[in-house]
Scaffold this active site. Sequence first.
Site, PDB file in Angstrom:
ATOM      1  N   ASP A  52      -5.565  -2.279  -2.203  1.00  0.00           N
ATOM      2  CA  ASP A  52      -6.055  -1.090  -1.500  1.00  0.00           C
ATOM      3  C   ASP A  52      -5.533  -1.069  -0.058  1.00  0.00           C
ATOM      4  OD1 ASP A  52      -7.633  -3.125  -0.527  1.00  0.00           O
ATOM      5  OD2 ASP A  52      -9.553  -2.190  -1.039  1.00  0.00           O
ATOM      6  N   SER A  53      -4.733  -2.097   0.307  1.00  0.00           N
ATOM      7  CA  SER A  53      -4.010  -2.051   1.579  1.00  0.00           C
ATOM      8  C   SER A  53      -3.010  -0.891   1.570  1.00  0.00           C
ATOM      9  CB  SER A  53      -3.295  -3.381   1.847  1.00  0.00           C
ATOM     10  OG  SER A  53      -2.544  -3.783   0.715  1.00  0.00           O
ATOM     11  N   ASP A  91      -6.572  -3.280  -7.195  1.00  0.00           N
ATOM     12  CA  ASP A  91      -7.849  -3.277  -6.479  1.00  0.00           C
ATOM     13  C   ASP A  91      -8.709  -2.102  -6.922  1.00  0.00           C
ATOM     14  OD1 ASP A  91      -8.164  -5.422  -4.693  1.00  0.00           O
ATOM     15  OD2 ASP A  91      -6.827  -4.502  -3.215  1.00  0.00           O
ATOM     16  N   LYS A 121      -9.161  -6.220  -9.361  1.00  0.00           N
ATOM     17  CA  LYS A 121      -9.712  -7.108  -8.327  1.00  0.00           C
ATOM     18  C   LYS A 121     -10.861  -6.399  -7.625  1.00  0.00           C
ATOM     19  CE  LYS A 121      -7.304  -8.296  -4.369  1.00  0.00           C
ATOM     20  NZ  LYS A 121      -8.116  -7.738  -3.277  1.00  0.00           N
ATOM     21  N   GLU A 123     -13.974  -7.035  -4.427  1.00  0.00           N
ATOM     22  CA  GLU A 123     -14.365  -7.866  -3.292  1.00  0.00           C
ATOM     23  C   GLU A 123     -15.850  -8.207  -3.367  1.00  0.00           C
ATOM     24  OE1 GLU A 123     -13.252  -5.949   0.391  1.00  0.00           O
ATOM     25  OE2 GLU A 123     -11.138  -5.856  -0.180  1.00  0.00           O
ATOM     26  N   GLU A 190      -9.420 -14.949   1.613  1.00  0.00           N
ATOM     27  CA  GLU A 190      -8.719 -14.364   2.766  1.00  0.00           C
ATOM     28  C   GLU A 190      -9.287 -14.879   4.083  1.00  0.00           C
ATOM     29  OE1 GLU A 190      -8.102 -10.145   2.514  1.00  0.00           O
ATOM     30  OE2 GLU A 190      -7.353 -10.005   4.579  1.00  0.00           O
TER      31      GLU A 190
HETATM   32  O1  KIV Z   1      -5.294  -5.005  -0.548  1.00  0.00           O
HETATM   33  C1  KIV Z   1      -4.629  -6.037  -0.350  1.00  0.00           C
HETATM   34  O2  KIV Z   1      -3.445  -6.008  -0.014  1.00  0.00           O
HETATM   35  C2  KIV Z   1      -5.308  -7.310  -0.528  1.00  0.00           C
HETATM   36  C3  KIV Z   1      -4.567  -8.551  -0.108  1.00  0.00           C
HETATM   37  C4  KIV Z   1      -4.556  -8.668   1.353  1.00  0.00           C
HETATM   38  C5  KIV Z   1      -5.110  -9.760  -0.766  1.00  0.00           C
HETATM   39  O3  KIV Z   1      -6.414  -7.362  -0.969  1.00  0.00           O
END
Ligand code: KIV
Length: 272
Positions: A52-53, A91, A121, A123, A190
């Site tokens: 989600d980055s 994510d 994924k 969190e 992280e």
């Molecule tokens: O969204 C992302 O890029 C991440 C990584 C930093 C692990 O969760």
Amino acid sequence: MSTAKKEFKRVTVKSLVDMKQQGEKISMLTAYDYSMAKIVDNAKVDVILVGDSASNTMAGHETTLPITLDQMIYHAQSVIRAIERALVVVDIPFGSYQSDPKEALKSAIRIMKESGAHAVKLEGGKDIKDSVKRIIRAGIPVMGHLGLTPQSIYKFGTYSVRAKEEAEADQLKKDAKLLEELGCFAIVLEKIPASLATEIAKSVSIPIIGIGAGNGVDGQVLVIHDLLGMTHEFNPRFLRRYMNLYEEMSTAIKQYVTDVKSKDFPNQDEQY
Ligand code: KIV
């Protein structure tokens, strides 16, 4: 018994556990589009994270919170079209799993069905236990994410190192154990102290992938834009830049502008 490393034609969640057992470090990188994913997959990166980055790198938001489930699915579809070998993890974005386990499962199913991704994924630890359980029960592999969890940035207030205090470190260890017990196939840790990450990696049988978590874990993940130096305003200690693509791209693009303005481009050989 042979000690030769197994070559994985296609990386699966099982391959990652095998890699941990064989002491082979796992490489993971983000990708959000077809062209980048093709390069990353060809370079034999084991896991591609449609993170989600993308909210920051692709859309220019300050945090990961605004990206939607539809947008994550779009990015994941583009990545999936490119890959032949890597395991693709997506994510589940903020707001698509926190309210209840049913919503979490629905979001995970949409990602798997509409994009063809291999895993999701989420969190968090004990707070999202029921959601993780429900998704795994539906046959969807789940990667956990603990330590600095960017979707909770407004709770933390800063992006600084997490779990430096004993109470938070103890909770993190419990959460990692819990995610393992629930059946997660791997966990991202992280921005936590390296000694804590190493201790956790030794205490669980599933792979621990670190970002800013030192070298004692089972693998590493970076955001591709940071690794390539496309972002230049983000400079955490844990980041190793392998290129200065921002500079290289700027130079190339400025040269293109000059060539167009000066009528150098296109030349005789570059036209029909
Ligand atoms: O969204 C992302 O890029 C991440 C990584 C930093 C692990 O969760």
